[in-house]
Design a protein around this motif. Structure first.
Motif, PDB file in Angstrom:
ATOM      1  N   TYR A 277      11.312 -29.641  17.255  1.00  0.00           N
ATOM      2  CA  TYR A 277      10.530 -30.300  18.296  1.00  0.00           C
ATOM      3  C   TYR A 277      11.244 -31.574  18.745  1.00  0.00           C
ATOM      4  CZ  TYR A 277       6.747 -27.287  16.698  1.00  0.00           C
ATOM      5  OH  TYR A 277       5.984 -26.197  16.369  1.00  0.00           O
ATOM      6  N   LYS A 278      11.082 -31.881  20.013  1.00  0.00           N
ATOM      7  CA  LYS A 278      11.612 -33.108  20.600  1.00  0.00           C
ATOM      8  C   LYS A 278      10.444 -33.969  21.036  1.00  0.00           C
ATOM      9  CE  LYS A 278      14.319 -34.683  24.617  1.00  0.00           C
ATOM     10  NZ  LYS A 278      15.061 -34.232  25.841  1.00  0.00           N
ATOM     11  N   GLN A 279      10.458 -35.239  20.625  1.00  0.00           N
ATOM     12  CA  GLN A 279       9.389 -36.146  21.003  1.00  0.00           C
ATOM     13  C   GLN A 279       9.974 -37.367  21.692  1.00  0.00           C
ATOM     14  OE1 GLN A 279       7.028 -37.925  17.824  1.00  0.00           O
ATOM     15  NE2 GLN A 279       5.218 -37.991  19.132  1.00  0.00           N
ATOM     16  N   GLU A 280       9.723 -37.479  22.980  1.00  0.00           N
ATOM     17  CA  GLU A 280      10.152 -38.657  23.717  1.00  0.00           C
ATOM     18  C   GLU A 280       9.156 -39.778  23.457  1.00  0.00           C
ATOM     19  OE1 GLU A 280      10.810 -37.500  27.749  1.00  0.00           O
ATOM     20  OE2 GLU A 280      12.214 -35.929  27.184  1.00  0.00           O
ATOM     21  N   LEU A 281       9.594 -40.991  23.680  1.00  0.00           N
ATOM     22  CA  LEU A 281       8.810 -42.160  23.327  1.00  0.00           C
ATOM     23  C   LEU A 281       7.407 -42.118  23.943  1.00  0.00           C
ATOM     24  CD1 LEU A 281       9.077 -44.792  21.737  1.00  0.00           C
ATOM     25  CD2 LEU A 281       9.725 -45.928  23.865  1.00  0.00           C
ATOM     26  N   GLY A 282       6.390 -42.200  23.102  1.00  0.00           N
ATOM     27  CA  GLY A 282       5.008 -42.229  23.566  1.00  0.00           C
ATOM     28  C   GLY A 282       4.452 -40.902  24.037  1.00  0.00           C
ATOM     29  N   LYS A 283       5.213 -39.821  23.811  1.00  0.00           N
ATOM     30  CA  LYS A 283       4.759 -38.520  24.303  1.00  0.00           C
ATOM     31  C   LYS A 283       4.528 -37.542  23.153  1.00  0.00           C
ATOM     32  CE  LYS A 283       6.725 -38.916  28.895  1.00  0.00           C
ATOM     33  NZ  LYS A 283       7.502 -38.251  29.968  1.00  0.00           N
ATOM     34  N   ARG A 284       4.014 -36.391  23.513  1.00  0.00           N
ATOM     35  CA  ARG A 284       3.752 -35.374  22.508  1.00  0.00           C
ATOM     36  C   ARG A 284       5.030 -34.655  22.109  1.00  0.00           C
ATOM     37  NH1 ARG A 284      -0.089 -31.696  26.025  1.00  0.00           N
ATOM     38  NH2 ARG A 284      -0.176 -33.567  27.315  1.00  0.00           N
ATOM     39  N   PRO A 285       5.130 -34.161  20.879  1.00  0.00           N
ATOM     40  CA  PRO A 285       6.271 -33.322  20.503  1.00  0.00           C
ATOM     41  C   PRO A 285       6.237 -32.023  21.309  1.00  0.00           C
ATOM     42  CG  PRO A 285       5.084 -34.096  18.560  1.00  0.00           C
ATOM     43  CD  PRO A 285       4.220 -34.398  19.743  1.00  0.00           C
ATOM     44  N   GLN A 286       7.432 -31.545  21.659  1.00  0.00           N
ATOM     45  CA  GLN A 286       7.523 -30.285  22.389  1.00  0.00           C
ATOM     46  C   GLN A 286       8.534 -29.386  21.702  1.00  0.00           C
ATOM     47  OE1 GLN A 286       7.994 -31.488  26.648  1.00  0.00           O
ATOM     48  NE2 GLN A 286       5.950 -30.608  26.796  1.00  0.00           N
ATOM     49  N   LEU A 287       8.180 -28.131  21.580  1.00  0.00           N
ATOM     50  CA  LEU A 287       9.059 -27.141  20.972  1.00  0.00           C
ATOM     51  C   LEU A 287      10.290 -26.939  21.852  1.00  0.00           C
ATOM     52  CD1 LEU A 287       9.360 -24.892  18.750  1.00  0.00           C
ATOM     53  CD2 LEU A 287       8.320 -23.351  20.425  1.00  0.00           C
ATOM     54  N   ILE A 288      11.486 -27.063  21.255  1.00  0.00           N
ATOM     55  CA  ILE A 288      12.702 -26.868  22.044  1.00  0.00           C
ATOM     56  C   ILE A 288      13.453 -25.615  21.637  1.00  0.00           C
ATOM     57  CG2 ILE A 288      13.022 -29.277  22.694  1.00  0.00           C
ATOM     58  CD1 ILE A 288      15.068 -29.515  20.390  1.00  0.00           C
ATOM     59  N   ILE A 289      13.372 -25.208  20.398  1.00  0.00           N
ATOM     60  CA  ILE A 289      14.026 -24.005  19.936  1.00  0.00           C
ATOM     61  C   ILE A 289      13.470 -23.659  18.567  1.00  0.00           C
ATOM     62  CG2 ILE A 289      15.980 -25.137  18.775  1.00  0.00           C
ATOM     63  CD1 ILE A 289      17.791 -22.911  20.038  1.00  0.00           C
ATOM     64  N   ASP A 290      13.536 -22.399  18.187  1.00  0.00           N
ATOM     65  CA  ASP A 290      13.082 -21.983  16.866  1.00  0.00           C
ATOM     66  C   ASP A 290      13.964 -20.855  16.360  1.00  0.00           C
ATOM     67  OD1 ASP A 290      10.117 -20.232  18.150  1.00  0.00           O
ATOM     68  OD2 ASP A 290      12.256 -19.823  18.396  1.00  0.00           O
ATOM     69  N   ILE A 291      13.898 -20.612  15.065  1.00  0.00           N
ATOM     70  CA  ILE A 291      14.686 -19.544  14.478  1.00  0.00           C
ATOM     71  C   ILE A 291      13.873 -18.913  13.352  1.00  0.00           C
ATOM     72  CG2 ILE A 291      15.909 -21.016  12.806  1.00  0.00           C
ATOM     73  CD1 ILE A 291      18.442 -19.282  13.458  1.00  0.00           C
ATOM     74  N   ARG A 292      14.029 -17.613  13.202  1.00  0.00           N
ATOM     75  CA  ARG A 292      13.320 -16.900  12.144  1.00  0.00           C
ATOM     76  C   ARG A 292      14.323 -16.455  11.093  1.00  0.00           C
ATOM     77  NH1 ARG A 292       8.214 -16.351  14.144  1.00  0.00           N
ATOM     78  NH2 ARG A 292       8.087 -16.700  16.388  1.00  0.00           N
ATOM     79  N   SER A 293      13.819 -16.102   9.935  1.00  0.00           N
ATOM     80  CA  SER A 293      14.708 -15.887   8.792  1.00  0.00           C
ATOM     81  C   SER A 293      15.548 -14.631   8.908  1.00  0.00           C
ATOM     82  CB  SER A 293      13.913 -15.848   7.490  1.00  0.00           C
ATOM     83  OG  SER A 293      12.955 -14.811   7.532  1.00  0.00           O
ATOM     84  N   ASN A 294      15.269 -13.770   9.874  1.00  0.00           N
ATOM     85  CA  ASN A 294      16.083 -12.562  10.038  1.00  0.00           C
ATOM     86  C   ASN A 294      17.264 -12.799  10.986  1.00  0.00           C
ATOM     87  OD1 ASN A 294      14.496 -12.890  12.285  1.00  0.00           O
ATOM     88  ND2 ASN A 294      14.000 -10.715  12.515  1.00  0.00           N
TER      89      ASN A 294
END
Lengths: 113, 115
Positions: A36-53
């Motif tokens: 997640y990326k959180q800019e100053l004073g803002k909500r975290p936002q999902l930027i990328i994810d990975i699964r175990s496979n």
């Protein structure tokens, strides 16, 4: 329970350079790893994810790698830009309906123009 | 426009007072979560709920309470028993489809200050 450690806590790079943030996790049952990326004073936002496979996933300038054996995963940002400056959080969770995530403490990335 | 709405954005609590933070989502997500964020720290889980009328304690539940009477709503009450409530509170939800869970969608947060 799960424990996630994230390094470094702060990272400063020149515009155009690459940035790497590393996380380790403790629970071998964890199989979903979002960033997640959180800019100053803002909500975290999902930027990328990975699964175990999957060992690696890429989305334009952002990539994530996963080493299940060593229980660590990393975020790679290439050709950094000033707008990449933010706090980045890694997280780990088990792929269930509850799916609660355990977060690292965050990395403050500063990209200098 | 789907999303999560938290209110209020800023909240001031007097000593010994209970306050309630609102979280509403129209994403049709089953699971909802409350996290607390302190400066320079990660997000710590307070409570979470998988379905209506059911919720579980997270890592730092003491001094907090929740309810889940509707799928869309997951309010958090900060009670007087929480000795250090000043923090940024984030509500999140996620979907779980075809045996796969997905990343959180977060609300914009409530900053709670004790005065």
């Amino acid at each position: 329970g799960e424990n996630v450690e994230q390094h470094p806590s702060t990272l400063s790079v020149q515009e155009g350079d690459s940035a790497v943030i590393k996380c380790t996790y403790s629970d071998s049952a964890s199989n979903y790893f979002p960033w997640y990326k959180q800019e100053l004073g803002k909500r975290p936002q999902l930027i990328i994810d990975i699964r175990s496979n999957v060992g690696e996933k890429k989305d334009q300038r952002i990539a994530v790698t996963l080493n299940k054996t060593a229980k660590h995963f990393s975020l790679h940002i290439t050709e950094t830009q000033p707008e990449d400056s933010a706090v980045y959080f890694c997280a780990a969770s088990i792929n269930t309906n509850a799916g609660k995530s355990t977060f690292g403490d965050g990395t403050t990335l500063t990209v200098k123009p | 426009d789907g999303g999560i709405t938290q209110s209020p954005k800023y909240l001031f609590r007097k000593e010994g007072q209970n306050v309630t933070l609102s979280c509403e989502q129209n994403l049709n997500h089953d699971a909802m979560y409350w996290y607390r964020q302190d400066p320079g720290q990660g997000l710590r889980l307070i409570y979470y709920s998988q379905i209506v009328n059911d919720f579980q304690k997270g890592d730092i539940a003491e001094g907090y309470s929740v309810s889940r009477e509707k799928k869309e709503s997951f309010p958090l009450t900060v009670t007087s028993a929480q000795k250090n409530p000043t923090a940024f509170y984030l509500c999140a939800s996620r979907t779980f489809m075809d045996g796969v869970n997905y990343g959180y969608t977060f609300g914009s947060g409530t900053r709670l200050t004790v005065v």
